[in-house]
Design a protein around this motif. Structure first.
Motif, PDB file in Angstrom:
ATOM      1  N   ALA A  29       4.551  -5.346   4.405  1.00 58.96           N
ATOM      2  CA  ALA A  29       4.354  -5.825   3.035  1.00 58.96           C
ATOM      3  C   ALA A  29       3.613  -4.820   2.166  1.00 58.96           C
ATOM      4  O   ALA A  29       2.858  -3.978   2.644  1.00 58.96           O
ATOM      5  N   LYS A  30       3.842  -4.952   0.871  1.00 55.50           N
ATOM      6  CA  LYS A  30       3.119  -4.140  -0.098  1.00 55.50           C
ATOM      7  C   LYS A  30       1.716  -4.712  -0.285  1.00 55.50           C
ATOM      8  O   LYS A  30       0.746  -3.987  -0.407  1.00 55.50           O
ATOM      9  N   ASN A  31       1.625  -6.033  -0.320  1.00 52.03           N
ATOM     10  CA  ASN A  31       0.313  -6.678  -0.441  1.00 52.03           C
ATOM     11  C   ASN A  31       0.396  -8.093   0.123  1.00 52.03           C
ATOM     12  O   ASN A  31       1.484  -8.643   0.287  1.00 52.03           O
ATOM     13  N   GLY A  32      -0.765  -8.647   0.436  1.00 47.85           N
ATOM     14  CA  GLY A  32      -0.869 -10.052   0.794  1.00 47.85           C
ATOM     15  C   GLY A  32      -1.844 -10.652  -0.199  1.00 47.85           C
ATOM     16  O   GLY A  32      -2.763  -9.957  -0.650  1.00 47.85           O
ATOM     17  N   ILE A  33      -1.673 -11.914  -0.556  1.00 49.75           N
ATOM     18  CA  ILE A  33      -2.587 -12.466  -1.565  1.00 49.75           C
ATOM     19  C   ILE A  33      -2.767 -13.970  -1.406  1.00 49.75           C
ATOM     20  O   ILE A  33      -1.832 -14.687  -1.055  1.00 49.75           O
ATOM     21  N   PHE A  34      -4.005 -14.390  -1.627  1.00 45.09           N
ATOM     22  CA  PHE A  34      -4.354 -15.817  -1.578  1.00 45.09           C
ATOM     23  C   PHE A  34      -4.725 -16.295  -2.970  1.00 45.09           C
ATOM     24  O   PHE A  34      -5.250 -15.517  -3.783  1.00 45.09           O
ATOM     25  N   PRO A  35      -4.494 -17.569  -3.257  1.00 48.12           N
ATOM     26  CA  PRO A  35      -4.965 -18.117  -4.531  1.00 48.12           C
ATOM     27  C   PRO A  35      -6.502 -18.089  -4.586  1.00 48.12           C
ATOM     28  O   PRO A  35      -7.160 -18.109  -3.546  1.00 48.12           O
ATOM     29  N   VAL A  36      -7.026 -18.025  -5.788  1.00 45.97           N
ATOM     30  CA  VAL A  36      -8.493 -17.968  -5.945  1.00 45.97           C
ATOM     31  C   VAL A  36      -9.012 -19.400  -6.044  1.00 45.97           C
ATOM     32  O   VAL A  36      -8.942 -20.030  -7.096  1.00 45.97           O
ATOM     33  N   VAL A  89       8.051  -6.553  12.166  1.00 37.90           N
ATOM     34  CA  VAL A  89       7.204  -5.526  11.554  1.00 37.90           C
ATOM     35  C   VAL A  89       7.779  -4.984  10.243  1.00 37.90           C
ATOM     36  O   VAL A  89       7.086  -4.300   9.505  1.00 37.90           O
ATOM     37  N   ASP A  90       9.050  -5.297   9.951  1.00 35.74           N
ATOM     38  CA  ASP A  90       9.553  -4.941   8.622  1.00 35.74           C
ATOM     39  C   ASP A  90      10.024  -6.189   7.872  1.00 35.74           C
ATOM     40  O   ASP A  90      10.779  -6.106   6.913  1.00 35.74           O
ATOM     41  N   GLY A  91       9.543  -7.344   8.311  1.00 36.49           N
ATOM     42  CA  GLY A  91       9.993  -8.617   7.733  1.00 36.49           C
ATOM     43  C   GLY A  91       9.614  -8.802   6.280  1.00 36.49           C
ATOM     44  O   GLY A  91      10.243  -9.574   5.555  1.00 36.49           O
ATOM     45  N   ALA A  92       8.575  -8.108   5.830  1.00 39.96           N
ATOM     46  CA  ALA A  92       8.151  -8.254   4.424  1.00 39.96           C
ATOM     47  C   ALA A  92       8.226  -6.897   3.717  1.00 39.96           C
ATOM     48  O   ALA A  92       7.540  -6.665   2.728  1.00 39.96           O
ATOM     49  N   LEU A  93       9.089  -6.012   4.227  1.00 41.13           N
ATOM     50  CA  LEU A  93       9.164  -4.644   3.685  1.00 41.13           C
ATOM     51  C   LEU A  93       9.314  -4.633   2.166  1.00 41.13           C
ATOM     52  O   LEU A  93      10.208  -5.295   1.638  1.00 41.13           O
TER      53      LEU A  93
END
Ligand code: SF4
Lengths: 422, 164
Positions: free
Chosen positions: A223-230, A188-192
């Protein structure tokens, strides 16, 4: 210097050529979001600026979705504050009950999110819009107030983790299982403080709804954000919903990541998070016998049309276990209507489930499905913290719509692969 | 500015739902929120906490929702500082924005027990366990954030900028 996709969006909105991880920047925002819990605090803070207009009335969205339709007098008062502020400031994107849906399903559907946007919302699941190639992140009410006044927010530029996807899901496995698997793996803090960037040939096989679900729960890994390529899938969705032209950012080929995880989608199993943290995951094969009292299908994580279709496919022509209260809450009015047109609502009601109006309701233990002491729920929501859905001695098990629907039929957490289709 | 008080000690992943449960979020009144602070993890906290006391916790303190009601409830309950091994990022941001001092220092967390008297010097980041006599140096805030804290939070910081 090379940059990740998230860093490029931040740099563009801070009007600089490059940013480095750890750097503090002020950046221009494309959209500022608040709901009926967080906006009242922001409205009070906004008043301290002593100004009589917001920075841009087309770039603020106010969504009274948490305790609505108003669950009690206090909630009604909070919503009234929102409504009056929206009217005074001539906010264009205020969604009254009747148009209202759960914010993170509603904003993309209403075309308020575009690829390349920088979005903050006073709600932690604002990270959902990364599915469309936007940088979006949750903040608090003070940030929201400042953003409504200035159109800007401060950011510490994040480093990133990369998740390189290959293969394709097997039947009954979906975006929810992918993100639960990842959270179980990294914690739960792996992408802090970091971005989670999804790449690889496996991306193209994910539906846009899968991607919304995955980005929605990036916060559950810190995480602060998650993002996928467009890609074409995202562009097709944007063409259908958003009037603005997408701005496509790509990570540099030599962008640096703190770590790259390789994930073969074909190896994933239906996955369940046991109480009381989302990283407490087990595959469906390891679940054992867990008797349940309630099933909740919906939320900003899994209340979209594809989620309802999966649940309906499993419930079609069957009856839920009479001891299991099964609550379905479509995320928006449009999804509700579509589910009605497709006959899904009929399937749910025939099966003995109730269908709720769009609301956050049970997801945060607000209303419309609170758990008593000692009760257990399987929910397609995103958090299973202590007391999240009711009494501190109640339990929430997070799962996909397929697992939730299968469990509603048997009264135990169940594998959708074992349910015979009618 | 300094802090001194008794330590209330908690473990990993103290989430915003236990700091202030959603059932109380139908108000934004700080005093009312504070009266339910930590209720779902420590039912006696509100009864026992005194002005100036500190919360000391392990990893990922404040994970979960973006509700600013969480740091607000803690601050209004009288807590002068939260020390943790690490913080969830929205909680970290919200605390700075509303002026609740928070320090990351895993070593100090290991050296503080529940009930110990702890003092903190914010200018240097020095944390001292007055009960055991041990002290630690926490990473001070970057200048940008120091300015924001000196201005008493984000809103005042920005208002000064607007006027300058
Ligand atoms: S559905 Fe649940 S997680 Fe999503 S915005 Fe509403 S309360 Fe938050």
């Amino acid at each position: 210097m090379s940059m990740t996709m998230s860093q490029k969006i931040l740099a563009a909105h801070a009007q600089v050529d490059e940013v480095r991880p750890g750097q503090l920047i002020m950046a221009d925002l494309d959209l500022v979001l608040g709901n009926d819990i967080t906006s009242p605090v922001a409205i009070k803070e906004f008043a301290k600026f002593g100004i009589d207009s917001v920075f841009d009335k087309s770039k603020i969205a106010l969504v009274p979705d948490h305790f609505t339709p108003n669950k009690d007098i206090k909630a009604a008062h909070q919503c009234k504050m929102l409504r009056e502020f929206a009217s005074d400031m001539e906010i264009e994107n205020y969604f009254e009950i009747g148009q209202m849906g759960i914010e993170h399903a509603l904003l993309p559907e209403q075309g308020l999110v575009d690829a390349g946007d920088l979005i903050i919302g006073a709600d932690s699941h604002t990270c959902t819009y990364g599915a469309l190639g936007a940088f979006s992140t949750g903040v608090g009410s003070t940030d929201m107030a400042a953003a409504m006044a200035t159109g800007k927010a401060w950011f510490k530029v994040p480093s990133a983790l990369r998740f390189n996807l290959t293969g394709k899901f097997s039947p009954w496995v979906s975006g929810k299982d992918l993100i639960l698997h990842i959270i179980g793996m990294i914690g739960v803090d792996g992408a802090l403080y970091k971005s989670m960037e999804f790449t690889g040939v496996g991306v193209s096989s994910l539906t846009i709804d899968d991607r919304f679900t995955v980005c929605n729960m990036a916060i559950e890994a810190g995480a602060k954000n998650g993002i996928f390529p467009v890609d074409e899938v995202a562009l097709a969705y944007l063409a259908d919903h958003c009037k603005r032209k997408p701005v496509v950012f790509q990570a540099d080929a030599d962008a640096e990541y703190d770590h790259t995880y390789e994930i073969d989608l074909s190896k994933l199993r239906p996955t369940v998070s046991f109480p009381h943290l989302p990283d407490n995951t087990r595959t469906i094969d390891e679940v054992g016998e867990v008797k349940i009292d309630q099933v909740v299908i919906g939320s900003c994580t899994n209340g979209r049309i594809s989620d309802l279709r999966v649940a309906a496919k499993i419930l079609d022509g069957k009856k839920v276990d009479p001891r299991v209260r099964t609550i379905v809450f479509p995320a928006t009015q449009e999804i509700y209507l579509q589910a009605m047109d497709e006959g899904l609502l009929r399937i749910f009601v025939k099966a003995g489930a109730v269908v709720s109006t769009p609301t956050c309701g049970p997801c945060l233990g607000g209303h419309m499905g609170i758990l008593a002491e000692g009760e257990r729920a399987v929910a397609t929501t995103n958090r299973n913290f202590v007391g999240r859905m009711g009494h501190v001695e109640s339990e929430v098990y997070l799962a996909s719509p397929a697992v939730a629907a299968a469990s509603a039929l048997t009264g135990y957490i169940s594998n959708p692969e074992t349910i015979e289709e009618n | 500015m300094n802090a001194k008080g008794k330590a209330f000690r908690y473990g990993d992943n103290v989430d915003t739902d236990v700091i202030i449960p959603a059932r109380y979020l139908n108000t934004s009144d700080a005093k009312e929120l504070a009266s339910h602070c930590m209720e779902d993890i420590d039912g006696t906290f509100v009864k026992n906490v005194q002005q100036g006391d500190l919360i000391v916790a392990e990893r990922n303190f404040g994970c979960g929702s973006s509700r600013e009601h969480a740091p607000l409830a803690i601050k209004t309950a009288g807590v002068s500082c939260v020390i943790a091994a690490s913080f969830a990022r929205i909680f970290y941001r919200n605390s700075i924005n509303i002026g609740l001092p928070i320090l990351e220092c895993p070593e100090a967390v290991q050296g503080i027990d529940s009930g110990d008297i702890v003092s903190v010097e914010f200018s240097t980041g020095t944390i001292t366990n007055e009960t055991t006599g041990k002290s630690w140096a926490a990473e001070p805030f970057p200048p940008f954030i120091q300015e924001m804290i000196a201005a008493d939070g984000l809103i005042n910081y920005l208002r000064k900028g607007v006027q300058a």
